[in-house]
Every structure is written in C-alpha cells, then in structure tokens.
Design a protein around this motif. Structure first.
Motif, PDB file in Angstrom:
ATOM      1  N   ARG A  33      -8.875 -40.069 -49.192  1.00  0.00           N
ATOM      2  CA  ARG A  33      -7.411 -40.129 -49.066  1.00  0.00           C
ATOM      3  C   ARG A  33      -6.954 -41.166 -48.056  1.00  0.00           C
ATOM      4  O   ARG A  33      -5.923 -41.791 -48.223  1.00  0.00           O
ATOM      5  CB  ARG A  33      -6.868 -38.750 -48.709  1.00  0.00           C
ATOM      6  CG  ARG A  33      -7.039 -37.816 -49.878  1.00  0.00           C
ATOM      7  CD  ARG A  33      -6.482 -36.443 -49.633  1.00  0.00           C
ATOM      8  NE  ARG A  33      -6.502 -35.732 -50.894  1.00  0.00           N
ATOM      9  CZ  ARG A  33      -5.575 -34.873 -51.314  1.00  0.00           C
ATOM     10  NH1 ARG A  33      -4.548 -34.608 -50.535  1.00  0.00           N
ATOM     11  NH2 ARG A  33      -5.663 -34.291 -52.481  1.00  0.00           N
ATOM     12  N   ARG A  34      -7.765 -41.347 -47.011  1.00  0.00           N
ATOM     13  CA  ARG A  34      -7.425 -42.370 -46.027  1.00  0.00           C
ATOM     14  C   ARG A  34      -7.389 -43.743 -46.710  1.00  0.00           C
ATOM     15  O   ARG A  34      -6.448 -44.509 -46.557  1.00  0.00           O
ATOM     16  CB  ARG A  34      -8.460 -42.373 -44.898  1.00  0.00           C
ATOM     17  CG  ARG A  34      -8.334 -43.548 -43.952  1.00  0.00           C
ATOM     18  CD  ARG A  34      -9.447 -43.541 -42.895  1.00  0.00           C
ATOM     19  NE  ARG A  34      -9.342 -44.732 -42.063  1.00  0.00           N
ATOM     20  CZ  ARG A  34      -9.902 -45.895 -42.354  1.00  0.00           C
ATOM     21  NH1 ARG A  34     -10.589 -46.039 -43.473  1.00  0.00           N
ATOM     22  NH2 ARG A  34      -9.767 -46.928 -41.545  1.00  0.00           N
ATOM     23  N   GLN A  58      -7.046 -44.425 -49.848  1.00  0.00           N
ATOM     24  CA  GLN A  58      -5.955 -44.531 -50.825  1.00  0.00           C
ATOM     25  C   GLN A  58      -4.638 -44.844 -50.142  1.00  0.00           C
ATOM     26  O   GLN A  58      -3.838 -45.629 -50.632  1.00  0.00           O
ATOM     27  CB  GLN A  58      -5.835 -43.224 -51.615  1.00  0.00           C
ATOM     28  CG  GLN A  58      -6.985 -43.003 -52.590  1.00  0.00           C
ATOM     29  CD  GLN A  58      -6.815 -41.693 -53.351  1.00  0.00           C
ATOM     30  OE1 GLN A  58      -5.826 -41.480 -54.040  1.00  0.00           O
ATOM     31  NE2 GLN A  58      -7.774 -40.804 -53.200  1.00  0.00           N
ATOM     32  N   GLU A  59      -4.421 -44.184 -48.989  1.00  0.00           N
ATOM     33  CA  GLU A  59      -3.177 -44.435 -48.251  1.00  0.00           C
ATOM     34  C   GLU A  59      -3.137 -45.880 -47.749  1.00  0.00           C
ATOM     35  O   GLU A  59      -2.130 -46.577 -47.891  1.00  0.00           O
ATOM     36  CB  GLU A  59      -3.067 -43.469 -47.066  1.00  0.00           C
ATOM     37  CG  GLU A  59      -1.758 -43.602 -46.311  1.00  0.00           C
ATOM     38  CD  GLU A  59      -1.709 -42.705 -45.081  1.00  0.00           C
ATOM     39  OE1 GLU A  59      -1.242 -41.571 -45.199  1.00  0.00           O
ATOM     40  OE2 GLU A  59      -2.133 -43.150 -44.007  1.00  0.00           O
ATOM     41  N   LYS A 112      -2.418 -48.486 -50.493  1.00  0.00           N
ATOM     42  CA  LYS A 112      -0.985 -48.560 -50.862  1.00  0.00           C
ATOM     43  C   LYS A 112      -0.210 -49.313 -49.772  1.00  0.00           C
ATOM     44  O   LYS A 112       0.643 -50.159 -50.067  1.00  0.00           O
ATOM     45  CB  LYS A 112      -0.458 -47.133 -51.032  1.00  0.00           C
ATOM     46  CG  LYS A 112       0.853 -47.029 -51.766  1.00  0.00           C
ATOM     47  CD  LYS A 112       0.682 -47.262 -53.257  1.00  0.00           C
ATOM     48  CE  LYS A 112       2.005 -47.647 -53.879  1.00  0.00           C
ATOM     49  NZ  LYS A 112       1.863 -48.246 -55.203  1.00  0.00           N
ATOM     50  N   TRP A 150       2.101 -52.909 -50.027  1.00  0.00           N
ATOM     51  CA  TRP A 150       3.453 -53.162 -49.516  1.00  0.00           C
ATOM     52  C   TRP A 150       3.462 -54.243 -48.439  1.00  0.00           C
ATOM     53  O   TRP A 150       4.451 -54.925 -48.239  1.00  0.00           O
ATOM     54  CB  TRP A 150       4.049 -51.865 -48.969  1.00  0.00           C
ATOM     55  CG  TRP A 150       4.339 -50.855 -50.033  1.00  0.00           C
ATOM     56  CD1 TRP A 150       4.809 -51.110 -51.293  1.00  0.00           C
ATOM     57  CD2 TRP A 150       4.197 -49.430 -49.953  1.00  0.00           C
ATOM     58  NE1 TRP A 150       4.966 -49.938 -51.980  1.00  0.00           N
ATOM     59  CE2 TRP A 150       4.603 -48.885 -51.196  1.00  0.00           C
ATOM     60  CE3 TRP A 150       3.786 -48.553 -48.944  1.00  0.00           C
ATOM     61  CZ2 TRP A 150       4.606 -47.514 -51.445  1.00  0.00           C
ATOM     62  CZ3 TRP A 150       3.781 -47.192 -49.206  1.00  0.00           C
ATOM     63  CH2 TRP A 150       4.188 -46.683 -50.444  1.00  0.00           C
ATOM     64  N   SER A 190       2.992 -57.614 -50.779  1.00  0.00           N
ATOM     65  CA  SER A 190       3.866 -57.931 -51.915  1.00  0.00           C
ATOM     66  C   SER A 190       5.126 -58.736 -51.558  1.00  0.00           C
ATOM     67  O   SER A 190       5.580 -59.515 -52.399  1.00  0.00           O
ATOM     68  CB  SER A 190       4.228 -56.667 -52.691  1.00  0.00           C
ATOM     69  OG  SER A 190       4.938 -55.783 -51.879  1.00  0.00           O
ATOM     70  N   LEU A 196       4.087 -54.057 -42.693  1.00  0.00           N
ATOM     71  CA  LEU A 196       3.216 -52.893 -42.521  1.00  0.00           C
ATOM     72  C   LEU A 196       3.362 -52.384 -41.097  1.00  0.00           C
ATOM     73  O   LEU A 196       3.361 -53.166 -40.146  1.00  0.00           O
ATOM     74  CB  LEU A 196       1.748 -53.251 -42.775  1.00  0.00           C
ATOM     75  CG  LEU A 196       0.743 -52.116 -42.477  1.00  0.00           C
ATOM     76  CD1 LEU A 196      -0.150 -51.835 -43.665  1.00  0.00           C
ATOM     77  CD2 LEU A 196      -0.113 -52.395 -41.268  1.00  0.00           C
TER      78      LEU A 196
END
Lengths: 245, 271
Positions: free
Chosen positions: A88-89, A91-92, A95, A99, A102, A196
């Motif tokens: 999960r780390r 995956q976070e 994402k 951002w 992009s 970020l």
C-alpha cells in the motif's frame, strides 16, 4: 532564517546540503527514455515506455494520454528483505508521483495512449521517492515527450528543531527532542508551486513554509544537474569522436 | 441521479462563487458544517464513536487483540488503522479490491495518530519481543457527503480517548464481555486530527460537501496535534493534479492552528 548554518550532521554535511548527487540518462536501452538518479546511497532508476496504445480500451482517455507511474523497492534494496510486489505504501507513492509529474507533461498531444513511467529503487537510504521523481523526470525528457518543465524533488525535514535537507536513513530514525520529520517535496523547476508534498513528523505551522522555501532552493541545484546530464547525453561520446576522425 | 458526477457547469459556478467567498449552503470558505460526536456505537468494541459533519457520517471502532511485535521494534505494541469504503455509504463506492481512496484514507489517519505520539506504543507490551497489544482503529464511512478524511480523524481520536484495555480471564485469554476501567494508554494533552484544504481555481476551502470535493482540483491534508502545549503539524499529503503555491501553503499554515483550536475545543467538550 530557520536553518542553523553551523549545525553539524552525523555525516559531516551542513544543514542545507543534499548528499552528493549523481545522474545518468539512457541506462535502459529498451526504454524510450531512462535515467538513474542517486542521493548518496539512495539509487533510483526509471524507464519510460510510450506514448503507446492503452489497453484495455475503456481505460483510454479520448482527450489526453494517461500518465501511469509505478514506484517500488527491489526486495534487496532495504535491510529486511521487502516482499516483492507493490504494497500500500508503494501504491500511494506511485499515485503521488503521477501527480508530481503530470503538471509538466503535455498529455493532450497523445489522446487514447498511455505513458508508462516505471521507477525502481536499487539501494535505499531514505529519500527514495524524491530520487525516483528526479530520475523519472529526466527519463521523460530523454524519451522526447513534450514537457513544459522538468520536475525536481528533494526531502527537507528536521532533526529535533534543526531544519535539514535530504535526510539519510539514520537521520530519519532520529528520536530525541522533537524527533525526525521527513517532508518530501517536488516542483516544476521554473514554478514556485509544489506538485508533491508528503510529510510526517513534528513541525510547527510557522516552519512549514520555511521548509518549502528551503526545498525550492535545493531544487535549483537538482535542476542544474538534470539539465547538464541531459545535455551531455547528446554530445558525441569519446568513441564516436574517434570514429569520425 | 445520485451517482452522477459533478458537471462542468457546476464546477464553473462553484469556481466563481468561491472566488467571491460564497458557497451553496451559505458557509464561509473555511467554515465547518455542524460537528456532532456520539459514543458507544457498539458495546463489543473497546471504544467507538460516531461522527457527523453535516450529512457526512463515519463510525470508528477500536478493538484490541494480542499481536506479535515487529522484529525491528520488540519493545513496542502495534497500531493498525484500516478503512472500508462500504457501498452502503455512497453510490460511488463499489465492492472489490481497494482503490486509491480506500488505501489513502486509513494511511492518512494512521500517520496523523502515529506521528503525534498520542499512543505510547511502549506501554502496549505484554511480554517483550513476544506478545504485545495491537490497537485496531477501524474506520467505516456510513454516509459520504465529503471530507471523509477529516471526519474519520475526528472519530478516530474520539474513539481512542474512550477506549479501554480488555480484561484477561484466568487462562490469559481476552475477555471481551466485561469492560475494564483501564484506559488505553494515551498522552492526555495530545489529540491529533486532520484538516484538508481543497482547491478550486485560486480558492481554498475547508470541509467540502461531496459536490464541492468532486469539483475541486487538488487537496492538501495536514495532521495536527500539540507538542509541549504548542500546535505541531504531524503529517501532510497532497492529492490531485493541481499545484499548491508557496503563498497558499503560507495561508493554510496561518489558518490551520485556528481551525485546530476550534475543533479541539469541541472534541474536548464531548470527551
């Protein structure tokens, strides 16, 4: 100023010093663009594939390309072996990196496609996502994807009450006083805005803007390294020079 | 109709209204909806709370169980925060593997609690290196009308402050039936909560409704608590494609302690 000029760190760095930075592009010949970026013992590599057709079709965006980032640690890049595969780390962070990058990529030029950014950490000593972003930004540029800017990333933070730049793992584990704060920041080099921001620790509200200002300053150094590395990669190598003669 | 996404028309309308400092429900940009906190959602839980922020509702339950300490911290108990975005709570939630929002919500609540040191994990050791208490903080949105993260963080600390350690029976097993009067060891003066600033155009708003939240272009969430009596930011995470400027960070940082004080007062009045 919140930075103590005379503050000595365990590895001899000054408060505002990042670890020695090294960068290289073209490290993965198969990729459309690739790069390595290191802060001291933290080493990240990134590959860019695309723009290419996105499957399955329902994931396509008819107005722009999809930027898809994947960040992970290699199992042996950390002390205790990391179970392979994204947790999960990861995956976070993946994402958050999407951002972070992009805003500078001109995605509208490539509708219905995907631009894949793969980031892996070979050796981890804190600051892995920031090194990964710096590598990915260079890889995107090397892939020739139209961009409005490069993205630079650095962790600022604190040990007790001292503001410091680019924490090592030892500094991240600091426990005395106010303990350790790790604040990862990324921004387009020529903008004063941040794409970020991820932090945990203990930092007073007044000090947060000081920390981001400090990050902006260090990002200027990173930008110069990224630019120089990209430019140098276009110069003919010694071998090629020899062949011409 | 309930599952329709926010239209461009609504987004543009909201952008204009926010720029004039207005909202559909008449609140100021930094004004929270009515906050209500109740306790004892389940008598089986070691502590529980229900939080309402306007129509947003989250229930939080604390359970304690035996656990093994992590190899790198044999002298510490465990904290585990999880969330389940039940399809019950919104037409937008679906069964299946957790999406990004379902992963992020408990991680943000976890980091705000953990970094504040409100739980001294060393107090949760039963037998060093072998047996510790694991504190489970489970977050369940019941109705999502925006700002779930902040609501969940209020619920988590409220439930924790009421949580008690379970009693052990003569065989050393957990007796969930009889409640003890021993509170879960917490720092009395620390209450970590989070505040999410949502951005649309050049406006920053707090406590959005679902519609306002979906119209927004980026979010930044700060976990805040106190350290030695002073407000201390414990976590931060940006979400979404838009950027936050240095000025916006400064603005958020001047507002944050004020809002913290305001919500903290409310929390204290019910605890």
């Amino acid at each position: 100023m919140a930075v103590k000029k005379d503050f000595k760190r365990a590895d001899g760095r000054k408060a505002e010093d990042a670890r020695p930075m090294t960068a290289k592009v073209g490290v993965i010949p198969n990729a459309d663009g690739s790069a390595m970026f290191a802060f001291g013992d933290t080493v990240a590599i990134a590959a860019v594939y695309g723009p290419r057709k996105l499957h399955p079709q329902h994931m396509q965006n008819p107005t722009k390309a999809v930027l898809r980032c994947n960040y992970d640690l290699l199992s042996f890049s950390v002390g205790d072996r990391k179970r392979p595969g994204p947790n999960r780390r990861a995956q976070e962070i993946s994402k958050a990196i999407e951002w972070a990058l992009s805003p500078v990529v001109d995605l509208s030029l490539f509708p219905n496609t995907v631009i894949d950014v793969q980031i892996y950490i070979l050796q981890a000593d804190a600051g892995t996502r920031t090194a990964g972003i710096n590598a990915a930004s260079m890889a995107l540029a090397q892939a020739g994807i139209p961009m409005t800017d490069l993205v630079c990333s650095i962790a600022v933070g604190k040990n007790d009450t001292n503001l410091i730049v680019d924490l090592s793992k030892g500094e991240e584990d600091f426990e005395e006083g106010e303990g350790a704060t790790d604040f990862a920041v990324a921004k387009p080099a020529n903008s004063s805005s941040f794409s970020l921001m991820q932090m945990d620790g203990k930092i007073s509200p007044e000090l947060v803007p000081e920390a981001t200002k400090l990050a902006s300053k260090v990002c200027e150094e990173i930008y110069e390294i990224q630019k120089k590395t990209l430019k140098d990669s276009l110069l003919p190598s010694e071998q090629e020079k020899g062949a011409k003669k | 109709m309930s599952s329709m996404e926010v239209t461009n028309l609504t987004r543009e309308k909201l952008r204009k209204m926010f720029a004039e400092g207005k909202r559909f429900d008449g609140r100021k940009l930094d004004e929270f909806r009515d906050l209500k906190i109740e306790f004892d959602v389940s008598n089986q839980a070691e502590g529980s709370a229900r939080v309402r922020l306007g129509k947003t509702e989250v229930v939080v339950g604390i359970k304690l169980g035996f656990g093994e300490p992590y190899p790198d911290s044999p002298d510490k108990g465990n904290l585990m925060v999880s969330a389940d975005l039940l399809p019950l709570a919104s037409p937008r939630f679906e069964h299946g593997p957790p999406g990004f929002n379902a992963i992020e919500l408990p991680r943000l609540v976890d980091r705000a609690i953990r970094a504040s040191d409100v739980i001294n994990l060393s107090d949760l050791v039963i037998e060093e290196g072998k047996k510790v208490w694991t504190v489970f903080v489970d977050l369940y949105p019941i109705n999502d009308d925006g700002n779930l993260i902040d609501a969940a963080s209020f619920g988590a600390i409220a439930a924790l402050k009421k949580a008690v350690l379970p009693l052990l029976d003569k065989d050393g097993k957990i007796d969930h039936k009889t409640k003890s009067t021993n509170p879960v060891p917490l720092a009395k003066d620390i209450a970590p909560i989070s505040f999410s600033f949502f951005k649309l155009g050049d406006s920053l708003i707090l406590d959005p409704t679902r519609e306002e939240q979906e119209a927004s272009e980026a979010r930044i969430t700060f976990g805040i608590s106190t350290f030695e009596g002073k407000p201390m930011v414990n976590s931060c995470q940006k979400y979404g494609e838009d950027l936050f400027s240095q000025e916006e960070i400064e603005k958020a940082m001047s507002l944050l302690p004020v809002k913290f004080e305001e919500i903290n007062k409310k929390l204290k009045s019910v605890l």
